[in-house]
Design a protein around this motif. Sequence first.
Motif, PDB file in Angstrom:
ATOM      1  N   UNK A  11      28.464 153.082  74.976  1.00 61.92           N
ATOM      2  CA  UNK A  11      28.506 151.927  73.896  1.00 61.92           C
ATOM      3  C   UNK A  11      29.358 150.648  74.190  1.00 61.92           C
ATOM      4  N   UNK A  12      30.470 150.805  75.285  1.00 60.96           N
ATOM      5  CA  UNK A  12      31.108 149.537  75.449  1.00 60.96           C
ATOM      6  C   UNK A  12      31.212 149.202  76.664  1.00 60.96           C
ATOM      7  N   UNK A  13      30.188 149.472  77.535  1.00 59.49           N
ATOM      8  CA  UNK A  13      30.079 149.318  78.893  1.00 59.49           C
ATOM      9  C   UNK A  13      29.325 150.126  79.660  1.00 59.49           C
ATOM     10  N   UNK A  14      29.819 150.165  80.987  1.00 54.83           N
ATOM     11  CA  UNK A  14      28.961 150.968  81.738  1.00 54.83           C
ATOM     12  C   UNK A  14      29.928 151.991  82.605  1.00 54.83           C
ATOM     13  N   UNK A  15      29.539 153.393  82.983  1.00 55.95           N
ATOM     14  CA  UNK A  15      30.173 154.157  83.773  1.00 55.95           C
ATOM     15  C   UNK A  15      29.314 154.554  84.947  1.00 55.95           C
ATOM     16  N   UNK A  16      30.164 154.166  86.078  1.00 52.60           N
ATOM     17  CA  UNK A  16      29.638 154.373  87.500  1.00 52.60           C
ATOM     18  C   UNK A  16      29.650 155.638  87.955  1.00 52.60           C
ATOM     19  N   UNK A  17      29.005 155.596  89.129  1.00 54.12           N
ATOM     20  CA  UNK A  17      28.751 157.181  89.663  1.00 54.12           C
ATOM     21  C   UNK A  17      30.329 157.619  90.215  1.00 54.12           C
ATOM     22  N   UNK A  18      31.001 156.599  90.564  1.00 51.43           N
ATOM     23  CA  UNK A  18      32.273 156.750  91.219  1.00 51.43           C
ATOM     24  C   UNK A  18      33.410 157.262  89.923  1.00 51.43           C
ATOM     25  N   UNK A  19      33.002 157.317  88.899  1.00 50.00           N
ATOM     26  CA  UNK A  19      33.819 157.702  87.704  1.00 50.00           C
ATOM     27  C   UNK A  19      34.474 156.436  87.031  1.00 50.00           C
ATOM     28  N   UNK A  20      34.496 155.486  87.588  1.00 55.04           N
ATOM     29  CA  UNK A  20      34.983 154.135  87.080  1.00 55.04           C
ATOM     30  C   UNK A  20      34.417 153.700  86.051  1.00 55.04           C
ATOM     31  N   UNK A  21      34.648 153.015  85.060  1.00 52.13           N
ATOM     32  CA  UNK A  21      34.062 152.376  84.034  1.00 52.13           C
ATOM     33  C   UNK A  21      34.250 150.878  83.945  1.00 52.13           C
ATOM     34  N   UNK A  22      33.139 150.032  83.456  1.00 55.53           N
ATOM     35  CA  UNK A  22      33.255 148.622  83.506  1.00 55.53           C
ATOM     36  C   UNK A  22      32.937 148.276  81.849  1.00 55.53           C
ATOM     37  N   UNK A  23      34.137 147.979  81.200  1.00 49.02           N
ATOM     38  CA  UNK A  23      33.797 147.418  79.637  1.00 49.02           C
ATOM     39  C   UNK A  23      32.917 146.186  79.672  1.00 49.02           C
ATOM     40  N   UNK A  24      32.294 145.969  78.980  1.00 48.90           N
ATOM     41  CA  UNK A  24      31.131 144.884  78.915  1.00 48.90           C
ATOM     42  C   UNK A  24      30.746 144.734  77.527  1.00 48.90           C
ATOM     43  N   UNK A  25      30.693 143.231  77.052  1.00 48.20           N
ATOM     44  CA  UNK A  25      30.148 142.674  75.920  1.00 48.20           C
ATOM     45  C   UNK A  25      28.668 142.267  76.011  1.00 48.20           C
ATOM     46  N   UNK A  26      28.604 141.922  77.328  1.00 50.72           N
ATOM     47  CA  UNK A  26      27.154 141.206  77.519  1.00 50.72           C
ATOM     48  C   UNK A  26      26.824 142.204  79.147  1.00 50.72           C
ATOM     49  N   UNK A  27      25.736 142.337  79.242  1.00 50.68           N
ATOM     50  CA  UNK A  27      25.136 142.550  80.732  1.00 50.68           C
ATOM     51  C   UNK A  27      23.997 142.045  80.905  1.00 50.68           C
ATOM     52  N   UNK A  28      24.039 141.341  82.139  1.00 44.10           N
ATOM     53  CA  UNK A  28      22.848 140.483  82.576  1.00 44.10           C
ATOM     54  C   UNK A  28      22.299 141.303  83.840  1.00 44.10           C
ATOM     55  N   UNK A  29      20.762 141.570  83.575  1.00 43.54           N
ATOM     56  CA  UNK A  29      20.010 142.218  84.612  1.00 43.54           C
ATOM     57  C   UNK A  29      19.497 141.334  85.696  1.00 43.54           C
ATOM     58  N   UNK A  30      20.251 141.052  86.590  1.00 40.27           N
ATOM     59  CA  UNK A  30      19.856 139.984  87.617  1.00 40.27           C
ATOM     60  C   UNK A  30      18.997 140.960  88.825  1.00 40.27           C
TER      61      UNK A  30
END
Length: 508
Positions: free
Chosen positions: A340-359
């Motif tokens: 809901x608030x970002x992305x969870x990565x395969x390494x276990x880290x999280x990236x908080x985000x309000x906007x995600x740009x799919x480049x």
Amino acid sequence: MRTAEDRAVTAQDGIGSPVEHLDVLVIGAGISGISAGYALKTRCPGKSYAILEARDSLGGTWDLFRYPGLRSDSDLYTFGFSFRPWTEDKSIADAASILTYLRDTASAFGIDRRMRFGQRVVSAAWSTPDARWTVEVEAGPERRRLTYTCRFLYACAGYYDYEGGYAPEWPGAAEFSGRIVHPQAWPDDLDYAGKRVVVIGSGATAVTLVPAMAKTAAHVTMLQRSPTYIVALPAKDRIAHWLKRRLPAALAHRLARWKNIGLTIFFYQFARRKPEAMTRRILGGIQAQLGTGYDVGTHFTPRYKPWDQRLCLVPDGDLFKAIRAGQASVATDTIETFTATGLRLASGKTLPADIVVSATGLKIKMMGGVHLTIDGTAFDPAGAYFYKGMMFSGVPNFALALGYTNASWTLKCELTAGYVCRLLNRMEAKGETWCVPRRGDAVGEEPMIGFTSGYIERARHLMPKQGASRPWKLHQNYVLDLANLRFGRLDDGTMEFGGRSHDARRAA
């Protein structure tokens, strides 16, 4: 004397709609279409032609894309037209400046008066007995049917899909409470000031977006599965400016253009022949930009050799400046899921985000999606060979503008336009009505574009092949192409000419 406009003929189709006949029909009003228009106007002044553009304005890529920071990734001394020198200070220019340049160029030479907007070419059928194409068009939002006929069809619509870019389906994306946008459909109302932004991708679009958005965003993270080769160059060409101060403008531009052509060829050949040395040079430059403590090995060292994919250019090192300033960062990882608030990565880290740009890249669409038939048989580009980087084996009176992948798009498009005019003038002089490259001498089979980029790999099944030797081999070398296309023989044993002009006139 009749002008080219006078020679355009209007007839009626089977249901009473007007059918306009032209010598040449050009599809697309971007850089390639403007190049084609100029060549036809100056080298084939007796030929009637029109440029059909599906959108409502000229400019192609430079009118379609609206994302922050959009700019050229080639210098404008070569990306600009040879017949109308680029005069702005910056050789790596922003999209607005490039679009103004394209509009001014089309207006200055009257090319814009040959453009017909809101006309999307749907299909084209070649008839050998009539030696002409019948082209079906959808016009306007109501998709009104129009029909044209022409002697020669010239596709200048690029090779990607204008209707939408590539967007993978990520787990959990529906749960994300922020906005997910694609650069090809940038929303006018997107406010990223003070927001946390994640840009997914590592190609030319991503490295353009990150420093531009970082100027006002709270923070921008470039999330990549794997790195891309990135080179920092000055936005202003100091040698070109030195030449301008000391020489007449036309001569200074010509020298600057050839200087950049020469450097591009040199570094490309160096990269292909000595990839390890080129890699050390590129990575050394990045390390100098980011400092000895930065993990260049993880975040900026690709798994492939230089020019297996296109190098990315960052003018004045703007991406590296944003990273040094703490406004931007790079994460090299894969997405496990959106939250809901970002992305969870395969390494276990999280990236908080309000906007995600799919480049995440483009989708390939050959010939602008136009469906071709040859004497009633559907044409499949994937089954053809690519002749001199511009024509399909077995397809008469047809050319496709395809720019260089290792240099400025415009360089090859101008050569292609000139070659098309050579063909037209030769057929006019000899009373011939058609020309077609025959694949009997094609040796070997290689992909049309040798890149390993995702958008190319996803579209291999759509593309024609190239051979292992001339005239079926794409050399990606302007000097070789200049010699071959501008001065080489037209009747090279592969190109077949035929038909009689008086037969065609009688059929008309």
